[in-house]
Design a protein around this motif. Structure first.
Motif, PDB file in Angstrom:
ATOM      1  N   UNK A  89      14.218 -17.262  24.465  1.00 18.08           N
ATOM      2  CA  UNK A  89      14.019 -18.410  23.372  1.00 18.08           C
ATOM      3  C   UNK A  89      13.731 -19.325  24.191  1.00 18.08           C
ATOM      4  N   UNK A  90      12.409 -19.750  23.166  1.00 19.79           N
ATOM      5  CA  UNK A  90      11.056 -20.924  23.416  1.00 19.79           C
ATOM      6  C   UNK A  90      12.092 -22.180  22.263  1.00 19.79           C
ATOM      7  N   UNK A  91      12.196 -23.550  23.533  1.00 19.51           N
ATOM      8  CA  UNK A  91      12.560 -24.756  22.465  1.00 19.51           C
ATOM      9  C   UNK A  91      13.036 -26.053  23.347  1.00 19.51           C
ATOM     10  N   UNK A  92      13.244 -26.918  22.796  1.00 17.86           N
ATOM     11  CA  UNK A  92      13.800 -28.119  23.361  1.00 17.86           C
ATOM     12  C   UNK A  92      15.234 -28.259  23.077  1.00 17.86           C
ATOM     13  N   UNK A  93      15.987 -28.563  24.537  1.00 16.20           N
ATOM     14  CA  UNK A  93      17.763 -28.919  25.135  1.00 16.20           C
ATOM     15  C   UNK A  93      17.609 -29.718  24.081  1.00 16.20           C
ATOM     16  N   UNK A  94      18.091 -29.967  22.860  1.00 23.05           N
ATOM     17  CA  UNK A  94      18.482 -31.465  22.267  1.00 23.05           C
ATOM     18  C   UNK A  94      20.006 -31.737  22.293  1.00 23.05           C
ATOM     19  N   UNK A  95      21.035 -31.191  22.785  1.00 20.95           N
ATOM     20  CA  UNK A  95      22.113 -31.583  22.884  1.00 20.95           C
ATOM     21  C   UNK A  95      22.927 -30.265  24.037  1.00 20.95           C
ATOM     22  N   UNK A  96      24.359 -30.698  24.653  1.00 21.78           N
ATOM     23  CA  UNK A  96      25.030 -30.073  25.235  1.00 21.78           C
ATOM     24  C   UNK A  96      26.051 -30.162  25.191  1.00 21.78           C
ATOM     25  N   UNK A  97      27.181 -29.503  25.536  1.00 18.36           N
ATOM     26  CA  UNK A  97      28.685 -30.384  25.755  1.00 18.36           C
ATOM     27  C   UNK A  97      29.313 -29.301  27.261  1.00 18.36           C
ATOM     28  N   UNK A  98      30.149 -29.357  26.632  1.00 17.12           N
ATOM     29  CA  UNK A  98      31.372 -28.628  27.669  1.00 17.12           C
ATOM     30  C   UNK A  98      31.012 -27.102  26.905  1.00 17.12           C
ATOM     31  N   UNK A  99      31.078 -26.887  25.710  1.00 18.62           N
ATOM     32  CA  UNK A  99      31.384 -25.569  25.306  1.00 18.62           C
ATOM     33  C   UNK A  99      30.177 -24.631  24.641  1.00 18.62           C
ATOM     34  N   UNK A 100      29.156 -25.894  23.815  1.00 18.24           N
ATOM     35  CA  UNK A 100      27.639 -25.604  23.343  1.00 18.24           C
ATOM     36  C   UNK A 100      26.440 -26.793  23.959  1.00 18.24           C
ATOM     37  N   UNK A 101      25.552 -25.306  23.819  1.00 18.41           N
ATOM     38  CA  UNK A 101      24.140 -25.850  23.765  1.00 18.41           C
ATOM     39  C   UNK A 101      23.008 -25.640  22.639  1.00 18.41           C
ATOM     40  N   UNK A 102      22.718 -26.469  22.359  1.00 22.82           N
ATOM     41  CA  UNK A 102      21.825 -26.838  21.146  1.00 22.82           C
ATOM     42  C   UNK A 102      20.556 -26.282  21.421  1.00 22.82           C
ATOM     43  N   UNK A 103      19.650 -25.992  20.645  1.00 20.94           N
ATOM     44  CA  UNK A 103      18.317 -25.673  21.329  1.00 20.94           C
ATOM     45  C   UNK A 103      17.284 -25.842  20.274  1.00 20.94           C
ATOM     46  N   UNK A 104      16.489 -26.760  19.828  1.00 24.99           N
ATOM     47  CA  UNK A 104      15.665 -27.641  18.360  1.00 24.99           C
ATOM     48  C   UNK A 104      14.109 -26.328  18.989  1.00 24.99           C
ATOM     49  N   UNK A 105      13.345 -25.103  17.726  1.00 23.39           N
ATOM     50  CA  UNK A 105      12.506 -24.479  17.639  1.00 23.39           C
ATOM     51  C   UNK A 105      12.080 -25.332  16.505  1.00 23.39           C
ATOM     52  N   UNK A 106      10.567 -24.073  16.542  1.00 19.61           N
ATOM     53  CA  UNK A 106       9.779 -25.925  14.984  1.00 19.61           C
ATOM     54  C   UNK A 106      10.635 -24.705  13.751  1.00 19.61           C
ATOM     55  N   UNK A 107      12.235 -23.708  13.455  1.00 21.49           N
ATOM     56  CA  UNK A 107      12.414 -23.622  11.776  1.00 21.49           C
ATOM     57  C   UNK A 107      13.916 -24.512  12.504  1.00 21.49           C
ATOM     58  N   UNK A 108      13.526 -24.935  12.695  1.00 20.22           N
ATOM     59  CA  UNK A 108      15.549 -25.178  13.445  1.00 20.22           C
ATOM     60  C   UNK A 108      15.983 -25.438  14.577  1.00 20.22           C
ATOM     61  N   UNK A 109      17.519 -25.295  14.444  1.00 21.63           N
ATOM     62  CA  UNK A 109      18.056 -25.530  16.107  1.00 21.63           C
ATOM     63  C   UNK A 109      19.216 -24.419  16.135  1.00 21.63           C
TER      64      UNK A 109
END
Length: 148
Positions: free
Chosen positions: A19-39
């Motif tokens: 997946x190509x996107x921008x990492x918008x948040x990281x925690x010990x449990x999760x990684x959130x990646x924003x793409x054009x359509x959502x996160x």
């Protein structure tokens, strides 16, 4: 929306989803990646690698390439505009599974058969009918034809 993540062969882990996107948040449990359509939100254990993205396209400068473990589950959040209306908030129905006129015709026939709706006319046309009746006996209606 990105429904499928495309496979990428790597020497360490075999085939992975990318997946190509921008990492918008990281925690010990999760990684959130924003793409054009959502996160996308992935469990950290499902993310195998985060690599620099060769940015020769219209992607943001901080875009990265994310490798995801096959079989991983993820949450997807998309941004929607909310307007005030008289009807309750709902999401649009998913698009029809029919591709092409023939499949759409077969789906329409199955739907009308289940609802006991009369067959369509012999000539190929799209038509709309609306009719209102009041208790006083007035009968109003419209009929619109559009030959295909």
């Amino acid at each position: 929306m990105t429904d499928a993540l495309h496979p990428l062969g790597t020497t360490q882990s075999g085939a992975t989803a990318t997946l190509t996107g921008v990492v918008v948040g990281e925690s010990d449990c999760d990684i959130r990646v924003r793409v054009a359509e959502g996160t996308w939100t992935f469990h950290r254990g499902d993310v195998l690698a985060i690599r620099e993205y060769d940015n020769r396209t219209a992607m943001p400068a901080d875009a990265v390439l994310i490798e995801i473990r096959p079989g991983a589950t993820a949450d997807f959040t998309r941004r929607l505009r909310i307007d005030v209306g008289e009807r309750p908030m709902t999401l649009a129905a998913p698009p029809s599974p029919a591709f092409g006129d023939e499949q759409l015709r077969r789906l329409t026939e199955a739907w009308t058969a289940r609802l006991n709706i009369a067959d369509s006319p012999v000539h190929p046309a799209t038509f709309t009918c609306a009719q209102t009746r009041s208790r006083d006996g007035s009968d109003d209606g419209i009929h619109c034809d559009s030959l295909d």
